[in-house]
Design an enzyme around this catalytic site. Structure first.
Site, short mmCIF file in Angstrom:
data_model
loop_
_atom_site.label_atom_id
_atom_site.label_comp_id
_atom_site.label_asym_id
_atom_site.label_seq_id
_atom_site.Cartn_x
_atom_site.Cartn_y
_atom_site.Cartn_z
N ASP A 72 -7.63 -90.36 -32.02
CA ASP A 72 -7.79 -88.92 -31.92
C ASP A 72 -7.70 -88.22 -33.28
O ASP A 72 -8.16 -87.09 -33.42
CB ASP A 72 -6.78 -88.32 -30.94
N HIS A 73 -7.15 -88.90 -34.29
CA HIS A 73 -7.02 -88.31 -35.62
C HIS A 73 -8.17 -88.68 -36.56
O HIS A 73 -8.27 -88.12 -37.65
CB HIS A 73 -5.69 -88.71 -36.24
N HIS A 79 5.92 -93.54 -36.16
CA HIS A 79 5.09 -93.40 -34.96
C HIS A 79 4.86 -94.78 -34.32
O HIS A 79 3.84 -95.05 -33.72
CB HIS A 79 3.75 -92.76 -35.36
N HIS A 136 -1.18 -79.80 -32.16
CA HIS A 136 -1.37 -81.04 -31.38
C HIS A 136 -0.53 -80.97 -30.10
O HIS A 136 0.33 -81.80 -29.85
CB HIS A 136 -0.94 -82.22 -32.26
#
EC number: 3.1.26.11
Length: 284
Positions: free
Chosen positions: A65-66, A153, A240
């Site tokens: 998604d980034h 993450h 986000h």
């Protein structure tokens, strides 16, 4: 002054109102794109910018998604830059970035070949310079300095956050992460912290385990606010949003952040802008 524009405030879940994660940072006449989620080109245009005007592309990590529109950014910059011998686009990201960029250009290989065959002034593929870092100063040009530090993450690793500094103003872009000491250190005393957030209270009530899984590697609104408080930043900018903020519910998200952060809190739709000044922070 550093200007921050939230180009895309969405998540991996497609949203008609929000583009994928991406943030535009303007400082000292330089323009930086941080991450490039879906729809970033349309948002760049709406913000008065374009791929051919980017100073550098900064990637916090390689989650889909980034980086969904990485190929679009590279190709569009290439075909809309008309100056001879245009310099390569610097791309700064964590280890693995070079492999992703190479694979993306290979995926667009047919398109690149067609354009070179058709346009006499296009004689080589899109020029890029990729730099992989996990810590330290990664940019120092014309009064703008950018530093990076590891974030957390996991199992996505490595991931990094960016700190942009210019003329006494500073902005930190955390990317996706849980609270961690290295982010606290990167953000210490910054004018603003741009932090991705989720509503764990809403997500944990969802029936799909795959959705609930995201709670263990993202910061909640309250956790992002606590990070901002520990770091002593001036402005907390939330982005986000997972799940997407329902229209009219912005104050609920702001109130959650305010339980752990008592300074300026910014959130909103795509194209929300915030100006960060040395010692003085105000909404644009």
């Amino acid at each position: 002054m550093i200007e921050v524009t939230l180009l895309g405030t969405g998540s991996p879940i497609p949203d008609a109102r929000r583009a994928g994660p991406s943030t535009l940072v303007r400082a000292g006449g330089q323009t930086f794109l941080v991450d490039c989620g879906r729809g970033v080109q349309q948002r760049l245009t709406a913000a008065g910018a374009g791929a051919n005007g980017l100073t550098a592309l900064l990637l916090t990590h390689l989650h889909s998604d980034h980086i969904a529109d990485l190929g679009d950014v590279l190709i569009t910059r290439w075909v809309t830059t008309f100056t001879p011998d245009a310099p390569p686009l610097p791309i700064i990201g964590p280890p693995g970035t070079a492999e992703v960029v190479d694979a993306t250009l290979k995926a667009f290989g047919f398109d690149i070949g067609y354009r070179i065959a058709h346009h006499a002034d296009l004689t080589a593929p899109p020029p890029v310079d990729v730099y992989e870092h996990t810590a330290g100063v990664v940019w120092d040009h014309d009064g703008v300095t950018i530093s990076v530090a590891p974030t957390d993450h996991r199992p996505v690793a490595p991931t990094i956050g960016f700190r942009v500094e210019h003329a006494g103003a500073s902005v930190v872009l955390a990317g996706d992460t849980v609270p961690c000491e290295t982010l606290d250190q990167l953000a210490a005393g910054a004018g603003a912290l741009v932090h991705t957030v989720i509503r764990k209270d809403l997500i944990e009530a969802m029936p799909m385990q795959r959705i609930r899984d995201i709670c263990d590697y993202h910061s909640s609104v309250e956790e992002a606010a606590a990070t901002a408080t520990r770091a002593g930043v001036g402005i907390l900018v939330l982005t986000h949003y997972v799940p997407s903020i329902e229209p009219g519910k912005e104050d609920d998200w702001r109130a959650l952040a305010a339980t752990a952060f008592d300074r300026q809190i910014e959130l909103g739709d795509d194209l929300h802008r915030v100006e960060v000044h040395p010692g003085v922070c105000r909404r644009a």
